[in-house]
Design a protein around this motif. Structure first.
Motif, PDB file in Angstrom:
ATOM      1  N   SER A  21      14.258 -15.643 -47.534  1.00 38.61           N
ATOM      2  CA  SER A  21      13.167 -16.774 -47.214  1.00 38.61           C
ATOM      3  C   SER A  21      12.236 -16.046 -46.381  1.00 38.61           C
ATOM      4  O   SER A  21      12.312 -15.761 -45.252  1.00 38.61           O
ATOM      5  CB  SER A  21      13.937 -17.570 -46.694  1.00 38.61           C
ATOM      6  OG  SER A  21      13.051 -18.928 -46.174  1.00 38.61           O
ATOM      7  N   SER A  46      11.798 -21.545 -46.448  1.00 37.04           N
ATOM      8  CA  SER A  46      12.528 -22.878 -45.985  1.00 37.04           C
ATOM      9  C   SER A  46      11.721 -24.033 -45.943  1.00 37.04           C
ATOM     10  O   SER A  46      10.619 -24.087 -45.766  1.00 37.04           O
ATOM     11  CB  SER A  46      13.354 -22.733 -44.699  1.00 37.04           C
ATOM     12  OG  SER A  46      14.146 -21.664 -44.704  1.00 37.04           O
ATOM     13  N   ASN A 133      19.694 -22.635 -43.237  1.00 36.22           N
ATOM     14  CA  ASN A 133      19.257 -21.714 -42.240  1.00 36.22           C
ATOM     15  C   ASN A 133      19.526 -22.356 -41.047  1.00 36.22           C
ATOM     16  O   ASN A 133      18.527 -23.460 -40.596  1.00 36.22           O
ATOM     17  CB  ASN A 133      17.768 -21.304 -42.314  1.00 36.22           C
ATOM     18  CG  ASN A 133      17.084 -20.682 -40.784  1.00 36.22           C
ATOM     19  OD1 ASN A 133      17.673 -20.755 -39.884  1.00 36.22           O
ATOM     20  ND2 ASN A 133      15.930 -20.323 -41.119  1.00 36.22           N
ATOM     21  N   SER A 218      11.233  -7.226 -38.261  1.00 34.19           N
ATOM     22  CA  SER A 218      12.299  -6.510 -37.517  1.00 34.19           C
ATOM     23  C   SER A 218      12.182  -5.207 -37.596  1.00 34.19           C
ATOM     24  O   SER A 218      11.038  -4.480 -38.158  1.00 34.19           O
ATOM     25  CB  SER A 218      13.741  -6.589 -38.370  1.00 34.19           C
ATOM     26  OG  SER A 218      13.534  -6.282 -39.604  1.00 34.19           O
ATOM     27  N   SER A 268      11.153  -8.396 -43.724  1.00 35.69           N
ATOM     28  CA  SER A 268      10.022  -7.552 -42.982  1.00 35.69           C
ATOM     29  C   SER A 268       9.657  -6.098 -43.976  1.00 35.69           C
ATOM     30  O   SER A 268       8.461  -5.909 -43.877  1.00 35.69           O
ATOM     31  CB  SER A 268      10.730  -6.791 -41.669  1.00 35.69           C
ATOM     32  OG  SER A 268      10.987  -7.812 -40.982  1.00 35.69           O
TER      33      SER A 268
END
Ligand SMILES: Cc1cc2nc3c(=O)[nH]c(=O)nc-3n(C[C@H](O)[C@H](O)[C@H](O)COP(=O)(O)O)c2cc1C
Length: 331
Positions: A21, A46, A133, A218, A268
């Motif tokens: 997502s 989301s 989530n 990340s 990412s």
């Protein structure tokens, strides 16, 4: 010829690389671009529990799900105006007509209050599955761990009452006993666990002396978190596992499958390298499988889970001692 096909929560994926997502899964055009570049499936951006549950004004009056900070209230009003629920359902309907990969809807939630009725509309719009989530940061020191943990089970049971499509839960890794939490949640009848949800990082700007969010993307080394826990638990969980956080190339995806994941959810690396990088990731996976003579994903899935390690805690302790004493010469 390597076969990358796999099945996640009963859904056929042509390869295990799913788009997690993010902004890349928020419109039909963006999802089509991911599909054109070979993605195995997508989890849509989301929608938030707050969007589903209440009109902006009533959220603010109740002060239930958000704090009473004015800027936050204004932001929620703005967000709700921009992100109408009907648009979300239409996005699902349109995607089901225009792409052939599995489309998983996503709700970001903090409670089981009221909003779970809406999951029926998500199913009726044609979503292949739903991912929750769960974004509960345990700020309150007075709340006991077991009360926080209970919230996750309440959310799952409440959502499950409303849908028959597969259900996945994307979990954070902040639990007193993460192993137990993962195993017990996997027994609730959910179809998948996504390990893990990456909370926004906390940072301080020392010039303005203000709090600021840390990196949104990340770093590759963050993969060690899903790798460790999937490797430890994949043999005991009762549902499929999707790996998320720090998977930046095809070789990273291979590592997570070796630990026992069924697929990966990436974000990412798509932001950093663009959608065309998905093709490169697939090539890397095929290259590795060819070099190691693995014809299909199932030939190597779970090879590196730790079911056969008698005392993983002891092994970890031994590695810790070896690693730290081994670096004395650097001082
Ligand atoms: C810009 C951005 C937006 C994201 N939005 C969502 C979201 O709406 N819902 C969600 O569950 N995860 C969201 N994520 C988290 C990703 O789906 C993913 O779990 C996380 O970034 C870790 O994967 P990565 O290391 O490949 O980025 C977002 C991530 C990024 C970078």
């Amino acid at each position: 010829m390597s076969d990358l096909k796999t099945t996640y929560m009963g859904l056929e994926l042509k390869n295990p690389i799913m788009a997690g997502s993010s902004g890349f899964t928020s419109t039909v055009d963006k999802v089509k671009e991911l599909e054109d570049n070979g993605i195995g499936g997508v989890v849509l951006k989301s929608i938030f529990e707050e969007q589903i549950m209440l009109e902006a004004d009533s959220i603010i009056k109740s002060g239930d799900s958000v704090n009473a900070d004015i800027a936050a209230d204004d932001y929620i009003k703005y967000y709700i105006q921009q992100n109408n629920l009907n648009n979300y359902l239409k996005l699902i309907e349109d995607l089901k007509k225009q792409v052939s990969i599995p489309v998983i809807a996503s709700v970001a939630c903090v409670s089981d209050k009221g909003w779970t009725d809406f999951t029926e509309s998500i199913e009726n719009a044609g979503a292949d599955a739903l991912e929750l989530n769960t974004y509960i940061l345990p700020f309150e020191s007075k709340i006991k761990s077991k009360e926080i943990e209970k919230k996750y089970f309440d959310i799952v049971y409440s959502a499950k009452k409303h849908i028959s499509i597969p259900l996945a839960v994307k979990l954070p890794y902040y639990f007193t006993n993460l192993s137990r939490m993962i195993i017990e949640l996997s027994k609730t009848g959910i179809d998948g666990l996504v390990l893990f949800n990456r909370f926004l990082k906390f940072d301080i700007d020392i010039e303005s002396i203000k709090i600021q969010p840390g990196g949104i993307f990340s770093a590759p080394e963050e993969i060690s978190v899903p790798l460790r826990w999937i490797s430890l638990l994949s043999d005991d969980v009762k549902c499929d596992l999707a790996a998320s956080i720090g998977i930046h190339d095809g070789y990273d995806a291979i590592k997570t499958i070796l630990t026992g994941a069924t697929c990966v959810e990436i974000a990412s690396t798509i932001y950093k390298n663009g959608p065309s990088y998905i093709g490169k990731m697939i090539d890397q996976m095929e290259d590795w499988m060819k070099r190691h003579s693995f014809k299909s994903i199932n030939n190597f899935k779970g090879k590196m889970n730790q079911a056969n390690v008698k005392d993983p805690q002891q092994l970890e302790r031994a590695q810790f001692m070896k690693y730290f004493s081994g670096h004395d010469e650097l001082v």
